[in-house]
Write a protein that holds these residues in place. Structure first.
Motif, PDB file in Angstrom:
ATOM      1  N   UNK A 124      17.446 -49.502  31.908  1.00 36.79           N
ATOM      2  CA  UNK A 124      17.214 -50.894  32.300  1.00 36.79           C
ATOM      3  C   UNK A 124      18.375 -51.798  31.909  1.00 36.79           C
ATOM      4  N   UNK A 125      18.775 -51.739  30.645  1.00 32.31           N
ATOM      5  CA  UNK A 125      19.798 -52.658  30.139  1.00 32.31           C
ATOM      6  C   UNK A 125      21.210 -52.123  30.309  1.00 32.31           C
ATOM      7  N   UNK A 126      21.405 -50.838  30.042  1.00 31.55           N
ATOM      8  CA  UNK A 126      22.747 -50.279  30.073  1.00 31.55           C
ATOM      9  C   UNK A 126      23.254 -49.964  31.461  1.00 31.55           C
ATOM     10  N   UNK A 127      22.364 -49.545  32.372  1.00 30.45           N
ATOM     11  CA  UNK A 127      22.805 -49.131  33.700  1.00 30.45           C
ATOM     12  C   UNK A 127      22.413 -50.107  34.800  1.00 30.45           C
ATOM     13  N   UNK A 128      21.388 -50.939  34.578  1.00 30.07           N
ATOM     14  CA  UNK A 128      21.001 -51.925  35.589  1.00 30.07           C
ATOM     15  C   UNK A 128      21.351 -53.343  35.168  1.00 30.07           C
TER      16      UNK A 128
END
Length: 358
Positions: A63-67
């Motif tokens: 969620x946070x690192x890739x999106x």
């Protein structure tokens, strides 16, 4: 620098890019499989927590690192999975079916959060997810007929095919198997068009939309998948603790999860597990350090929170790529030495020879 000469599309999409990957990941798997026989039971239990938090970290990393979506209420999804697993296994449901329902209900909660949050980003998205975390925590405390309220709820040991996994080693292997499956699933997802769409949204929403990526669909999907992984981790966490209460899924737990992926290294699958190991080992190190400090400081309340805050600030200022980024820098430095370059050259020649023989 490592040069890989690819001659086929199958070689390009394989998980193991070269022989070094096969060797080191194989060695890691052997070490993890041998851990219950060579390590004390206490450290096997700590390694089990690393695997559980690693699964939750994979979800938040997606969620946070890739999106690029900020979340301050991820512990709520962990709690939804934990309570769902506790209630369903208490009713006599099989472990696998209860685990699937935990992941599904957590994913549904992720969709509930993701849809209203489509029009906000950055700190405003963090505030929205923080509010969701407070709401879910209050539901856990007030819905006493299901959750047991503040008195908590007892969770049974998992049963699979008639066997009760009540020993530390048996439950460790269960967590290890699920962690491997979740990791392979995330790695393959990131190589697929869906994962590439997530990364495009993270880098630039305007550019992603101009390439035909449906922002609302992929953002909601990212929330759902992230929440599903958190639900799986929550179910395992409930079985490991064998007792859950609302205060275990508070804002502090959400901050711990966020701290975990930042320190591990945003945008890397390895960072989820490196951050989980750091999160589990840090309290042990703080406890050892208390004995070396004066009583006025070592026994002061809130010492652990202060240390966490200082460590997070230090990583943001001096190591923004996290532990995995530091390892990449060390590996780059090693390539300056002739013995390391010769070893890589020999491994590369061996890999190319094996490819020609195929």
């Amino acid at each position: 620098m490592r040069f890989l000469f690819k001659t086929s599309y199958e070689q390009d999409i394989r998980l193991a890019k070269h022989g070094g990957h096969v060797f080191w990941y194989g060695l890691l798997c052997l070490a993890l499989l041998a851990a219950p026989w060579v390590a004390p039971e206490y450290w096997v239990a700590q390694l089990t927590f690393v695997l559980i938090y690693g699964i939750a970290g994979l979800g938040l990393m997606l969620l946070a690192g890739f999106t690029g979506q900020f979340s301050l209420g991820h512990a709520a999804f962990l709690g939804v999975g934990a309570y769902t697993q506790a209630v369903l296994t208490g009713m006599g449901w099989p472990f696998a079916l209860a685990l699937a329902c935990s992941a599904g209900l957590s994913a549904a909660a992720g969709v509930v959060v993701g849809l209203p949050a489509l029009r906000v980003k950055g700190i405003y998205l963090g505030i929205a997810t923080l509010a969701f975390g407070f709401i879910v925590e209050e539901i856990f405390a007030r819905w006493e007929s299901v959750t047991g309220g503040n008195s908590g709820k007892t969770v049974l040991s998992p049963q699979i095919a008639g066997y009760t996994l009540d020993s530390t080693s048996a439950f460790y292997f269960l967590c290890l198997a699920l962690a491997v499956v979740c990791t392979l699933g995330i790695v393959n997802l990131l190589r697929a068009p869906t994962g590439r769409a997530f990364v495009a949204i993270r880098d630039s929403e305007i550019s992603a939309q101009s390439m035909g990526i449906h922002l609302a669909y992929y953002k909601t999907l990212s929330f759902a998948l992230s929440a599903a992984l958190a639900g799986i981790a929550g179910a395992l966490y409930a079985h490991k603790m064998q007792f859950i209460s609302p205060d275990q899924f508070s804002i502090l737990q959400s901050i711990d999860l966020l701290l975990m992926i930042v320190i591990g290294g945003l945008g890397s699958v390895h960072g989820a597990f490196l951050g989980a190991a750091f999160l589990i080992l840090m309290p042990q190190l703080i406890a050892l350090g208390k004995d070396m400090l004066p009583d006025a400081i070592g026994q002061a309340p809130g010492l652990q929170a202060v240390v966490y805050g200082l460590v997070l600030i230090a990583f943001v200022l001096f190591e923004p790529l996290g532990l995995y980024g530091r390892w990449l820098k060390i590996r780059t430095w090693l390539q300056l030495f002739p013995f390391y370059r010769k070893g890589m050259f020999r491994r590369q020649k061996s890999f190319q020879k094996s490819e020609r023989l195929k």
